[in-house]
Design a protein around this motif. Structure first.
Motif, short mmCIF file in Angstrom:
data_model
loop_
_atom_site.label_atom_id
_atom_site.label_comp_id
_atom_site.label_asym_id
_atom_site.label_seq_id
_atom_site.Cartn_x
_atom_site.Cartn_y
_atom_site.Cartn_z
N LYS A 135 0.83 -1.21 0.00
CA LYS A 135 0.00 0.00 0.00
C LYS A 135 0.86 1.26 0.00
CE LYS A 135 -4.01 -2.04 2.33
NZ LYS A 135 -4.88 -2.02 3.55
N ILE A 138 2.19 3.49 -3.45
CA ILE A 138 1.57 4.69 -4.06
C ILE A 138 2.24 5.95 -3.55
CG2 ILE A 138 -0.56 6.04 -4.22
CD1 ILE A 138 -2.14 3.44 -4.06
N LYS A 141 5.92 6.26 -4.85
CA LYS A 141 5.96 6.73 -6.24
C LYS A 141 5.64 8.23 -6.31
CE LYS A 141 4.93 2.40 -8.66
NZ LYS A 141 3.95 1.68 -9.52
N GLU A 142 4.68 8.66 -5.50
CA GLU A 142 4.33 10.08 -5.48
C GLU A 142 5.49 10.92 -4.95
OE1 GLU A 142 0.26 12.18 -4.42
OE2 GLU A 142 1.37 11.71 -2.58
#
Length: 252
Positions: A135, A138, A141-142
């Motif tokens: 989880k 995300i 990567k951001e």
């Protein structure tokens, strides 16, 4: 340049993900702190600090190192903090640190990772920990996207609880709770020296083949979580709890 301090591997994993994507170098702050190395370092223009959250701020041993070390060429700094729940109002103190170092503050990013602080909480079982890391992808990567584009992280919203935990509770937590006195070792200890090697504070030494803790502890949980025989306990609070270290997840 990426500066990374890690207790049980979460920050190390995040730092490596960032380094791989941005083709940047990682400076191991564990080694710098362990060897009392405060010599100047050439960072280039951008500094990315990746650390765990200790009592709703960056670890005190990391901020102490940052204040003592001169950065050559540094202009901007991003803070990336992983935690088991929240970072409180850590952004306030990160901004202060950036200003004191005369660096442009590019914000603070919170990334939820598996809990390791078994002196107070429960670490997740293996499969649950893997799910938490999946989880987190995300947010990782951001984080990389914002840094690559040279953008500041979005400013988080803080409430009274956040300000209370990072402000009043943090120093009280260090003063009253962050101590090594509760660490004990069972007679089945083999004296493998792993806890001594992992301690970033040089706070553990082997005496008669058994680890003995001093008074200079930061509660990183490396000694108890990396013990291969699981013979270290933190009083009764760690008894029966799973130990957590990122390497056990076998995530590449």
């Amino acid at each position: 340049m990426i500066l990374c301090y890690s207790g049980t591997g979460n920050s190390r994993y995040i730092a490596q993900r960032i380094a791989d994507e941005l083709q940047d170098n990682i400076v191991d702050l564990n080694e710098k702190i362990k060897t009392n190395n405060y010599s100047s370092i050439e960072t280039g223009g951008d500094v990315i600090l990746v650390v765990p959250t200790y009592a709703w701020r960056i670890p005190k041993i990391v901020s102490n190192w940052l204040y003592k070390t001169k950065f050559i060429g540094a202009k901007r700094i991003w803070f990336v903090m992983n935690c088991g729940s929240e970072i409180g109002n850590a952004t306030k103190y990160n901004l202060m640190l950036a200003n004191d170092k005369h660096l442009d503050y590019m914000g603070t990013k919170q990334i939820l990772m598996p809990e390791n602080y078994i002196a107070m909480f429960n670490a997740p079982q293996l499969e649950e920990a893997k799910g938490i890391v999946e989880k987190a992808e995300i947010n990782i990567k951001e984080t990389i996207k914002y840094i690559r584009e040279g953008k500041a992280f979005l400013k988080p919203c803080h409430n009274l609880y956040d300000r209370f935990m990072s402000g009043l509770v943090n120093p009280l937590f260090y003063h009253f709770f962050v101590k090594a006195a509760a660490f004990k070792v069972k007679d089945t200890c083999t004296g493998c020296n792993q806890c001594v090697k992992k301690c970033p504070m040089n706070n553990i030494q082997l005496i008669d083949g058994k680890p003995v803790w001093g008074k200079n502890c930061t509660h990183c949980m490396a000694c108890i979580c990396y013990c291969p025989q699981e013979v270290i306990e933190y009083g009764k609070k760690s008894v029966g709890k799973p130990r957590y270290r990122f390497e056990q997840l076998k995530i590449k």
